[in-house]
Design a protein around this motif. Structure first.
Motif, PDB file in Angstrom:
ATOM      1  N   MET A 419       0.867  -1.181   0.000  1.00 22.43           N
ATOM      2  CA  MET A 419       0.000   0.000   0.000  1.00 22.43           C
ATOM      3  C   MET A 419       0.899   1.225   0.000  1.00 22.43           C
ATOM      4  O   MET A 419       1.737   1.394   0.887  1.00 22.43           O
ATOM      5  N   VAL A 420       0.763   2.076  -1.002  1.00 21.30           N
ATOM      6  CA  VAL A 420       1.510   3.335  -1.050  1.00 21.30           C
ATOM      7  C   VAL A 420       0.524   4.489  -1.001  1.00 21.30           C
ATOM      8  O   VAL A 420      -0.635   4.353  -1.412  1.00 21.30           O
ATOM      9  N   VAL A 421       1.000   5.606  -0.484  1.00 23.15           N
ATOM     10  CA  VAL A 421       0.141   6.765  -0.262  1.00 23.15           C
ATOM     11  C   VAL A 421       0.756   7.981  -0.941  1.00 23.15           C
ATOM     12  O   VAL A 421       1.960   8.244  -0.784  1.00 23.15           O
ATOM     13  N   PHE A 422      -0.061   8.693  -1.706  1.00 24.64           N
ATOM     14  CA  PHE A 422       0.328   9.972  -2.304  1.00 24.64           C
ATOM     15  C   PHE A 422      -0.631  11.034  -1.776  1.00 24.64           C
ATOM     16  O   PHE A 422      -1.849  10.863  -1.858  1.00 24.64           O
ATOM     17  N   GLU A 423      -0.070  12.103  -1.242  1.00 20.72           N
ATOM     18  CA  GLU A 423      -0.881  13.228  -0.789  1.00 20.72           C
ATOM     19  C   GLU A 423      -0.456  14.479  -1.544  1.00 20.72           C
ATOM     20  O   GLU A 423       0.735  14.783  -1.629  1.00 20.72           O
ATOM     21  N   ASP A 424      -1.438  15.166  -2.101  1.00 23.04           N
ATOM     22  CA  ASP A 424      -1.184  16.352  -2.931  1.00 23.04           C
ATOM     23  C   ASP A 424      -0.250  16.026  -4.090  1.00 23.04           C
ATOM     24  O   ASP A 424       0.564  16.861  -4.512  1.00 23.04           O
ATOM     25  N   GLY A 425      -0.313  14.815  -4.602  1.00 27.10           N
ATOM     26  CA  GLY A 425       0.490  14.411  -5.736  1.00 27.10           C
ATOM     27  C   GLY A 425       1.899  14.007  -5.408  1.00 27.10           C
ATOM     28  O   GLY A 425       2.673  13.703  -6.315  1.00 27.10           O
ATOM     29  N   LEU A 426       2.269  13.967  -4.115  1.00 34.20           N
ATOM     30  CA  LEU A 426       3.615  13.590  -3.703  1.00 34.20           C
ATOM     31  C   LEU A 426       3.564  12.350  -2.822  1.00 34.20           C
ATOM     32  O   LEU A 426       2.619  12.160  -2.055  1.00 34.20           O
ATOM     33  N   ALA A 427       4.600  11.513  -2.934  1.00 34.22           N
ATOM     34  CA  ALA A 427       4.651  10.280  -2.156  1.00 34.22           C
ATOM     35  C   ALA A 427       4.831  10.591  -0.676  1.00 34.22           C
ATOM     36  O   ALA A 427       5.634  11.449  -0.301  1.00 34.22           O
ATOM     37  N   ARG A 428       4.086   9.860   0.170  1.00 37.05           N
ATOM     38  CA  ARG A 428       4.249   9.936   1.619  1.00 37.05           C
ATOM     39  C   ARG A 428       4.775   8.594   2.092  1.00 37.05           C
ATOM     40  O   ARG A 428       4.016   7.713   2.504  1.00 37.05           O
ATOM     41  N   LYS A 429       6.083   8.404   2.008  1.00 36.16           N
ATOM     42  CA  LYS A 429       6.662   7.096   2.295  1.00 36.16           C
ATOM     43  C   LYS A 429       6.500   6.690   3.751  1.00 36.16           C
ATOM     44  O   LYS A 429       6.552   5.502   4.060  1.00 36.16           O
ATOM     45  N   SER A 430       6.318   7.630   4.628  1.00 38.62           N
ATOM     46  CA  SER A 430       6.127   7.269   6.028  1.00 38.62           C
ATOM     47  C   SER A 430       4.831   6.504   6.248  1.00 38.62           C
ATOM     48  O   SER A 430       4.664   5.853   7.283  1.00 38.62           O
ATOM     49  N   GLU A 431       3.909   6.546   5.291  1.00 32.52           N
ATOM     50  CA  GLU A 431       2.626   5.872   5.445  1.00 32.52           C
ATOM     51  C   GLU A 431       2.485   4.658   4.542  1.00 32.52           C
ATOM     52  O   GLU A 431       1.396   4.104   4.407  1.00 32.52           O
TER      53      GLU A 431
END
Length: 708
Positions: A419-431
């Motif tokens: 599961m990968v998360v992108f917020e505002d079009g940028l990767a959030r690797k901590s999540e």
């Protein structure tokens, strides 16, 4: 007056290599050209507080509207390219050329009866051969001083030459052997002209004949015991070799060529072309294109040649490329027809042209990296991408948080999910999160996707229940595990993930996420606005079924199929096809590719650990050091299995309780099948067990490609 911050390159986008940069104004005109040993600190210095800049520099940066750069291999190359561009663009903020100064060149006046070697500046004259340009006049004089030992051409002015003829006595250079002294008749005019022409031939790169001839003369002199002559010839050879400076920017005299290089990935390709005319780089151009079809490097080269020369661009005698089109003859004939004479289309193999091709390749790689950085980091571009996704999927608002899921396994073994998360079009690797598929065994991507989505959103609903916002029945197979954590990569002492980016929070962690001291999940409480699955209709239907079973109807869902990059929506028979140039499709591809990378890395890690695991690996309380001590003491697992508790206690570091645990663990297991030496087919009984790290028999399965 422009604000320099509006066109300042993104942090990290500027390379640290040597190079040349150009500032352009709002009309695209080059207003300043400069060079730097390292581009990043030099260009960054222009974007500091205007009050700290020199008034002229402040005027330049506020007049400019953009900045661009070209990477080269050395500072000398940067100097040569800077000169070429200053001559071509005549920038208004380059002080030297406003004062009518120029870079010096080495000139041979073949239009005179007795040709002369000298330093010249300014416009070229007819009948004079030029070499360079050079960064400094002393560099020319140093080169000439070395070459005059072998080619004693006159360097004196016309006045000195006439005076020497009148008095019948040569100048000092004539006495020390660095001039053939035609002024006093030591050589004839024809002999002196031959020396000048040999000098020119050496300067354009035809050096092999002279070196071989001098080496033969040196060997002959040594054989005849003429050691002083041999020493002089040896010094001449050394002087010639020191003068043979290679330069990746300036090629041989009068060389006309175009050099084309590519940098590519799965989705895009960057093309860079250097135009070399008269031995110098006269121009540079490039572009980034989407790979809208399945095409290799040779095909990209063919398309680039068509785009470059199909619009009427003049074709030089040589076109150097990284790969030849297949077939190459039609393209070569087409180029020859455009030029009206034979065109040499080839791959450079050695020498200066190969060095210059490497420089063009570095610029192509930099252009592609800069393009991706701009697309990924530019706020306007990201906003446009999110809006395009919202419009294509008919969402009520832009998806500020996007989660993507991917399944990976090898022939049904070690099935995992990411599961990968992108917020505002940028990767959030901590999540980022990783999952083991534990509801069933075997290969079933659809069922795996259903399990992962169910577990993720069941945790989300439980968090809302704990806050009193929602009530949901609990499921036994999604309870937090009290046992050991899954093997999903290295951790630091506090349990946080190290390099891979999947964990940054502190504290203990269950399989599905980090937890606070009261056991509540920290990150699964945030639902996405858009859920993306890697796959087509079956995977989308499985994810939709999982959401429906949990009563979740406020999360948008889509799937991205790899083959044609189609976007599938739940319950739709036809996919949504976004244009290849769409920023929205580019963002979805980045999210999908990141989920695929993250899943593959986890699956490979688990498979590697499983194939190298031994019988002692799962014994509670037995670490790597004591496992090695046991194997070293007993020599093999077979002997270790037969040892008593007292014998185990004899091993340093093994207490009675640990010995009892080891004995019970080994006695309760069936001995492993004998290992096989895959190179010879030999069955290894004790030898494999004597290794410091246990060897187990590898699964008897045919090789297979990993399935994301």
């Amino acid at each position: 007056m422009a604000d320099p911050s509006t066109y300042r390159p993104a942090p990290g986008a500027i390379p640290t290599s040597p190079g040349v940069y150009r500032f352009r104004d709002a009309h695209g005109r080059v207003i300043y050209v400069g060079k730097a040993k390292s581009l990043r600190p030099r260009l960054s210095s222009y974007f500091q507080d205007l009050a700290g800049l020199h008034p002229r520099t402040a005027t330049m940066v506020t007049t400019a509207a953009s900045v661009e750069w070209t990477v080269v291999g050395t500072e000398v190359e940067a100097l040569q390219l800077e000169y070429s561009w200053i001559k071509e663009f005549d920038p208004r903020f380059n002080v030297k050329y406003r004062d009518d100064k120029s870079y010096p060149e080495l000139a041979v006046t073949l239009d005179e009866e007795y040709p002369r070697v000298q330093v010249m500046r300014g416009a070229h004259k007819k009948g004079v051969r030029y070499f360079g340009p050079y960064g400094h006049a002393w560099a020319i004089r140093e080169t000439v001083d070395l070459l005059l030992r072998v080619f004693p051409v006159r360097t004196c002015s016309n006045g000195v030459f006439r005076r020497a003829r009148q008095v019948g006595r040569p100048c000092l250079l004539g006495y020390i052997g660095k001039c053939a002294a035609p002024c006093v008749g030591k050589v004839s005019a024809d002999e002196h002209r031959a020396l000048a022409e040999d000098f020119c031939d050496f300067m354009v790169g035809r050096t092999g004949n002279y070196l071989r001839r001098l080496e033969e003369q040196m060997q002959e002199a040594a054989a005849e015991l003429e050691y002083e002559k041999a020493a002089r010839l040896r010094d001449d050879i050394g002087a010639l070799k020191r003068a043979m400076e290679k330069n990746a920017i300036v090629l041989a005299d009068a060389t006309d060529a175009d050099l084309l290089a590519l940098a590519e990935d799965e989705l895009e390709a960057a093309v860079q072309i250097f135009h070399v005319r008269g031995g110098r780089v006269r121009g540079q151009r490039g572009w980034v294109t989407d790979k809208v079809e399945d095409v290799d490097t040779a095909g990209l080269v063919e398309h680039a040649l068509q785009q470059l020369y199909g619009g009427g661009e003049s074709v030089p005698r040589e076109v150097l490329v990284p790969a030849l089109p297949d077939p190459v003859e039609p393209v070569r004939e087409w180029l020859s027809g455009l030029r009206g004479s034979q065109v040499d289309l080839r791959i450079p193999q050695r020498g200066d042209k190969k060095d210059l091709m490497a420089t063009v390749q570095r610029n192509a790689q930099q252009a592609l990296a800069l393009h991706k950085t701009k697309r990924a980091s530019d706020l306007t571009t990201r906003s446009r991408a999110l809006q395009e996704i919202a419009d294509a999927l008919e969402l009520d608002s832009v998806p500020l948080r996007i989660e993507c899921y991917d399944i990976s396994h090898l022939q049904g073994e070690d099935v995992v999910a990411s599961m990968v998360v992108f917020e505002d079009g940028l990767a959030r690797k901590s999540e980022y999160r990783r999952f083991q598929i534990k509801g069933f065994e075997g290969q079933d991507d659809v069922r795996s996707m259903h399990e992962v989505i169910s577990r993720r959103f069941r945790r989300y609903l439980r968090e809302r229940e704990q806050t009193g916002e929602w009530a949901v029945p609990e499921s036994e197979d999604d309870q937090p595990e009290d046992g050991p954590r899954i093997d999903d990569g290295p951790r630091t002492d506090d349990g946080s993930r190290t390099e891979d980016g999947s964990r940054t929070e502190d504290g203990p962690r269950t399989e599905d996420g980090p937890r606070t001291d009261d056991g509540r999940p920290k990150r699964f409480a945030y639902p996405p606005q858009l859920l993306v699955v890697d796959g087509g209709q079956p995977q989308v239907a499985a994810a939709r079924r999982a959401l429906d079973e949990l009563g979740i109807d406020d999360v948008a869902l889509c799937g991205l199929a790899k083959r044609l990059e189609e976007v599938w929506l739940p319950g739709e028979d036809d996919p949504v096809v976004l244009p290849r140039s769409s920023e929205g499709l580019y963002l979805l591809q980045r999210v999908r590719d990141e989920a695929h990378r993250f899943a593959i890395s986890y699956q490979r890690n688990k498979r590697s650990k499983r194939l190298t695991a031994g019988e002692l690996d799962s014994v509670p309380g037995l670490g790597e050091t004591r496992r090695r001590a046991l194997l070293k003491h007993f020599g093999s697992l077979k002997k270790l299995r037969a040892a008593t508790v007292d014998e185990l206690c004899e091993v340093p570091g093994i207490g009675r309780r640990t010995a009892q645990t080891v004995a019970e663990a080994l006695s309760s297991r069936t001995p492993a099948a004998p290992a096989v030496n895959t190179a010879t087919g030999e069955i290894i009984e004790d030898g494999a067990e004597q290794a410091a790290e246990p060897v187990t028999a590898t699964p008897q399965t045919a090789p297979s490609q990993e399935t994301p």
